[in-house]
Write a protein that holds these residues in place. Structure first.
Motif, PDB file in Angstrom:
ATOM      1  N   LYS A   3      28.510  42.626  38.234  1.00 38.08           N
ATOM      2  CA  LYS A   3      29.028  42.452  36.824  1.00 38.08           C
ATOM      3  C   LYS A   3      30.241  41.946  36.843  1.00 38.08           C
ATOM      4  O   LYS A   3      31.309  42.641  37.486  1.00 38.08           O
ATOM      5  N   GLU A   5      34.021  41.098  35.627  1.00 40.62           N
ATOM      6  CA  GLU A   5      35.012  41.817  34.585  1.00 40.62           C
ATOM      7  C   GLU A   5      35.431  40.909  33.514  1.00 40.62           C
ATOM      8  O   GLU A   5      35.311  39.907  33.604  1.00 40.62           O
ATOM      9  N   LYS A   6      35.779  41.208  32.241  1.00 47.82           N
ATOM     10  CA  LYS A   6      36.043  40.698  31.237  1.00 47.82           C
ATOM     11  C   LYS A   6      37.248  39.505  31.671  1.00 47.82           C
ATOM     12  O   LYS A   6      36.992  38.259  31.169  1.00 47.82           O
ATOM     13  N   ASP A   7      38.142  39.763  32.358  1.00 46.02           N
ATOM     14  CA  ASP A   7      39.303  38.839  32.430  1.00 46.02           C
ATOM     15  C   ASP A   7      38.613  37.721  33.501  1.00 46.02           C
ATOM     16  O   ASP A   7      39.010  36.497  33.148  1.00 46.02           O
ATOM     17  N   GLN A   9      35.609  36.613  33.418  1.00 41.68           N
ATOM     18  CA  GLN A   9      34.895  35.870  32.536  1.00 41.68           C
ATOM     19  C   GLN A   9      35.574  34.733  31.744  1.00 41.68           C
ATOM     20  O   GLN A   9      35.132  33.548  31.605  1.00 41.68           O
ATOM     21  N   LEU A  10      36.654  35.406  31.179  1.00 40.64           N
ATOM     22  CA  LEU A  10      37.467  34.421  30.394  1.00 40.64           C
ATOM     23  C   LEU A  10      37.925  33.542  31.179  1.00 40.64           C
ATOM     24  O   LEU A  10      38.183  32.308  30.704  1.00 40.64           O
TER      25      LEU A  10
END
Length: 188
Positions: A3, A5-7, A9-10
């Motif tokens: 998965k 991580e949000k960082d 993905q951005l």
């Protein structure tokens, strides 16, 4: 699958479109099934389902043209063709074709290679068990289809079940609780 991580993905979303396109093409190229799915949906626009079914039908016919050397070799070949059917379904989402092709694989086994499953013994044990398990799989897929579609397979499935119960496969058929006659049911 890991998965993101949000960082990360951005960061990926903020990449220039040209770089994202290159990355996407590289990643897609690593997954053969995904490549075939995209080919089927984007290039062929879903119009090649029958052509793809015919390719698997031809492979099944080719298997049964020659006499198998043993029940073990026949089972290995049947398993290989079953993986072709599974691949076809993963690519096309063709549930009708899954039932049709699996039924053909099993029914043709009785019609063209009966000597390997006519009697139950230690040499045919694995093959007879495999054929019954595939038939059980087929029956579970079949009852999920619309009753009108089930009707398309009604006579062939009953011929298969009759063969199952009158040959070496009957031992496992009884053990697994396969029906002796297929009755059309309401889909789930």
């Amino acid at each position: 699958m890991a998965k993101l991580e949000k960082d990360l993905q951005l960061a990926i979303l903020s990449m220039p479109q040209k770089d994202k396109d290159k990355l996407l093409l590289r990643l897609v190229g690593k997954d053969d099934i995904l490549v075939q799915q995209l080919q089927f949906t984007l290039v062929e626009e879903g119009t090649s389902v029958e052509f793809r079914r015919d390719e698997v039908r031809t492979a099944i016919d080719k298997l049964y043209r020659l006499d198998a050397m043993s029940s073990g070799y026949l089972m290995m070949d049947m398993r290989y063709l079953n993986s072709d059917i599974s691949r076809h379904v993963k690519v096309t989402k063709d549930k009708y074709g899954e039932v049709e092709l699996t039924l053909k694989l099993l029914k043709d086994c009785f019609e063209k290679q009966l000597k390997w499953i006519s009697k139950y013994n230690s040499k045919t044990d694995t093959l007879t068990n495999y054929v019954v398990k595939r038939t059980d799989f087929l029956m579970k897929k079949l009852v999920k289809l619309h009753p009108d579609i089930q009707f398309d397979f009604y006579s062939d499935v009953n011929v298969l079940l009759e063969n199952i119960y009158s040959n070496g496969t009957s031992f496992y058929a009884v053990q697994m609780g396969l029906p002796k006659v297929f009755e059309i049911s309401e889909s789930e």
